[in-house]
Design an enzyme around this catalytic site. Structure first.
Site, PDB file in Angstrom:
ATOM      1  N   LYS A 117       3.208  10.168   8.380  1.00 59.29           N
ATOM      2  CA  LYS A 117       2.455   9.777   9.577  1.00 59.29           C
ATOM      3  C   LYS A 117       3.025  10.374  10.852  1.00 59.29           C
ATOM      4  O   LYS A 117       2.767  11.529  11.165  1.00 59.29           O
ATOM      5  CB  LYS A 117       2.325   8.253   9.644  1.00 59.29           C
ATOM      6  N   PHE A 144       0.874  -1.179   0.000  1.00 62.18           N
ATOM      7  CA  PHE A 144       0.000   0.000   0.000  1.00 62.18           C
ATOM      8  C   PHE A 144       0.906   1.222   0.000  1.00 62.18           C
ATOM      9  O   PHE A 144       1.591   1.492   0.984  1.00 62.18           O
ATOM     10  CB  PHE A 144      -0.920   0.038   1.218  1.00 62.18           C
ATOM     11  N   ASP A 187       9.468   2.382   1.560  1.00 57.93           N
ATOM     12  CA  ASP A 187       8.326   3.150   2.035  1.00 57.93           C
ATOM     13  C   ASP A 187       8.235   2.931   3.548  1.00 57.93           C
ATOM     14  O   ASP A 187       7.763   1.907   4.015  1.00 57.93           O
ATOM     15  CB  ASP A 187       7.062   2.660   1.321  1.00 57.93           C
TER      16      ASP A 187
END
Length: 390
Positions: free
Chosen positions: A251, A137, A222
């Site tokens: 985040k 993702f 990532d």
């Protein structure tokens, strides 16, 4: 405003892209949040790993308060110290090259994809290809979505960007075979969070590094969810057998505020040049102040040690619960595989008992508590889980 009234307004005025729990959260402190009725919850999701320093950490609050009264935005046409200091902190703590600051994880991945493609064109590759892993993702904008195999099957948003090739996340030989003359990069998450907290095997990491070295491609990690201490080291790659050429993060980076970054090694730091990329809000004074404050909290040996220890305690406790058949993860990034109960039903029961967790699909609960929790909060969560799920 009553909850029912708010739900009616949301249904009328907000695009219906999220299924929302019937709860309005209004206040947070540390690992706890409160709803509009005054009910208290232990938050083991932390805004999907965003509030890793906890809700309203005093250092972040003070940094934001001071900066908001001084200067909030100027644009990237001018220098501001905070953004430069944040880039320095990111690079010195990781790959040592340069950073591009942005607003989110998907934007960080867009930057990485553009960088990888330009790097490949510089090597004479006319139609560069990026190898990604099944179960990945990488975001919801068009390039990052195209790099996300499970979501890029939705015909509603076709056509997707070409140039992405997916291989199984646990097949090193398939990865080696996929990397060839056209490969611009291999892009992967050290732990796949959105598809069930699946740890990518070390053999895959090593195979990706070796294949990139042989082909001249870039290795992109990532670390949007795994970075900023989540796995018990500042960056997840520090526990792995390979170091990337490019890393993305977001985040937890902003201490609760929106920020992302794409970080490179010195060798890859000059690929993107003036005019190649940009962002209106990125690296602004307010966000940079919050991020630098969050860095001070998270980048501390004692905290990172505690993340590893409490992660072990959480995993051990979960393994003893009846409906849980498997526990996966590292540090305080944990997934529990369920049997005999739907994950959404389990999460709803736990929410009613004052514990916030995240259901992923039908079979997995995800736990991403603030990194500043203590043993008491872990034990409290396990007590609620045991009492609710058996």
């Amino acid at each position: 405003m009553k909850l029912a009234e708010l739900q009616e307004l949301e249904a009328r005025w907000v695009m219906q892209t999220y299924p929302r729990a019937p709860v309005e959260l209004v206040r947070g402190e540390g690992a706890r949040v409160w709803d509009s009725d005054g009910k208290e919850y232990l938050d083991f999701l932390a805004g999907i790993s965003v509030c890793s320093v906890g809700h309203c950490h005093p250092a972040v609050v003070e940094a934001v308060r001071e900066q908001a009264g001084t200067l909030t935005h100027t644009s990237n046409l001018y220098l501001t110290e905070g953004g430069v200091r944040l880039a320095q902190r990111l690079c010195e703590s990781s790959l040592g090259g340069r950073a591009f600051l942005c607003n989110s994880g998907t934007e960080a991945n867009e930057c990485a994809i553009k960088l990888a493609r330009k790097h490949a064109h510089g090597r004479g590759i006319a139609e560069p290809e990026i190898v990604v892993l099944e179960g990945a993702f990488h975001g919801r904008t068009m390039a990052s979505l195209s790099a996300t195999p499970g979501l890029a099957t939705n015909e509603s948003f076709a056509p997707y960007l070409p140039g992405f090739r997916a291989v199984p996340r646990d097949d090193p030989e398939a990865l080696r075979s996929a990397v060839g003359e056209r490969t611009a990069a291999v892009m992967l998450e050290p732990i796949q969070g959105e598809t069930g907290v699946n740890v990518v095997p070390d053999e895959m990491i090593a195979a990706a590094r070796s294949a990139c070295d042989q082909s001249g491609a870039l290795l992109v990690f990532d670390e949007i969810q795994t970075g900023m201490g989540r796995t018990g080291s500042l960056w997840a790659y520090e526990q792995l057998p390979a170091r990337p050429d490019v890393m993305t993060t977001a985040k937890a980076l902003g201490g609760g505020l929106p920020v992302g970054a794409c970080v490179t090694t010195p060798e890859a730091s000059e690929v993107l040049e003036r005019g190649d990329h940009g962002s209106t809000f990125a690296g602004g004074p307010l966000i940079a102040a919050a991020s630098l404050a969050a860095f001070e909290v998270i980048d501390h040996p004692e905290l990172l040690r505690q993340v590893r220890e409490l992660g072990g305690r959480l995993c051990e406790g979960l393994e003893g619960l009846g409906p849980i058949t498997e526990v996966r993860g590292r540090g305080l990034m944990v997934g529990a595989q369920l049997e005999g109960i739907d994950a959404k039903e389990a999460a709803a029961r736990l929410l009613a008992e004052g514990l916030i967790v995240n259901p992923i699909g039908a079979e997995t609960l995800r736990f991403l508590p603030p990194l500043v929790i203590g043993q008491a909060e872990v034990d409290e969560a396990l007590e609620v889980l045991g009492r609710t799920l058996g």
